[in-house]
Structures are given as structure tokens and as C-alpha cells.
Write a protein that holds these residues in place. Sequence first.
Motif, mmCIF file in Angstrom:
data_model
loop_
_atom_site.group_PDB
_atom_site.id
_atom_site.type_symbol
_atom_site.label_atom_id
_atom_site.label_comp_id
_atom_site.label_asym_id
_atom_site.label_seq_id
_atom_site.Cartn_x
_atom_site.Cartn_y
_atom_site.Cartn_z
ATOM 1 N N SER A 22 0.866 -1.179 0.000
ATOM 2 C CA SER A 22 0.000 0.000 0.000
ATOM 3 C C SER A 22 0.899 1.224 0.000
ATOM 4 N N ASP A 36 -6.308 5.129 -1.254
ATOM 5 C CA ASP A 36 -7.262 4.227 -1.889
ATOM 6 C C ASP A 36 -6.740 3.856 -3.278
ATOM 7 N N PRO A 39 -9.219 5.861 -6.309
ATOM 8 C CA PRO A 39 -9.660 7.129 -5.698
ATOM 9 C C PRO A 39 -10.810 7.788 -6.442
ATOM 10 N N HIS A 44 -7.800 10.905 -1.522
ATOM 11 C CA HIS A 44 -8.682 9.812 -1.107
ATOM 12 C C HIS A 44 -7.819 8.763 -0.416
ATOM 13 N N LEU A 46 -7.642 5.926 3.165
ATOM 14 C CA LEU A 46 -8.396 5.125 4.119
ATOM 15 C C LEU A 46 -7.683 5.130 5.463
ATOM 16 N N HIS A 111 -13.107 6.503 4.927
ATOM 17 C CA HIS A 111 -12.615 7.141 3.712
ATOM 18 C C HIS A 111 -12.504 8.630 3.999
#
Length: 122
Positions: A22, A36, A39, A44, A46, A111
Amino acid sequence: MSTLSHDPNCLFCKIIAGQIPSKKVYEDAELLVFNDIQPWAPVHFLMVPKLHIPSMAQLQPEHAELVGRMMVLAPQLAAQEGCRPYPEGGFRLIANTGDDGGQEVQHLHFHVIGGPRPWRKG
């Protein structure tokens, strides 16, 4: 449903364990925050507790401090990642809960979505 420290079948638990890569935004002993992969907006990411809590519906009083920290951290990270300051700027904070709430991964997550429009979604 009980709260587990880790669910070996959970996508987010695998990301937390480093089994799936990630792009990290922030990490500490209790939280992992990452971008994310699909996105909706220029910003965006998490926010995920490292403790496996399936959803908002499973939160207990002992989780209050953890969730409170997430709420305080959200605007700081939103600004860090490029959201303009309130009130002209801002961001959305979304926690989908259960099937009817649109939750796709059964691990509590928020989110944080923002940045210059037009990126409007429902």
C-alpha cells in the motif's frame, strides 16, 4: 461478531501485515492510513485501525479513544495530503457499515475524500 486482533482472510489485515503493498500516508502502533487504490478524488485515503473491528456496528466503549484519535487525525492528514483548509476547502469522511451501507471490506475504515472539485459522488 467478536473483535479479533487480526483476521487472516481480511484484505485490510493483510495490508496491515505487509502481505499486500500500500502507499502509506501515516502509521503508528494502532492505525494505518493509506491511499485508496481506486480514488474518487484528488485526495482519497483510508484510515484503518490495526485491530480487526468488522464495522461501526461492532464498536464498543473500549474503542472510543481509538476512534476519537482517528477523528482528530483525519483533518490533519487531509490538510497534509492536499485538502484546502475549512471553510473554503474541506473533505468528506465516510464510514460505510454493513451491506445496506455499502461496506465492501469487513474491517472498520474511514474514507477521507477531498481536493478540488469536480469529483462529486453520492
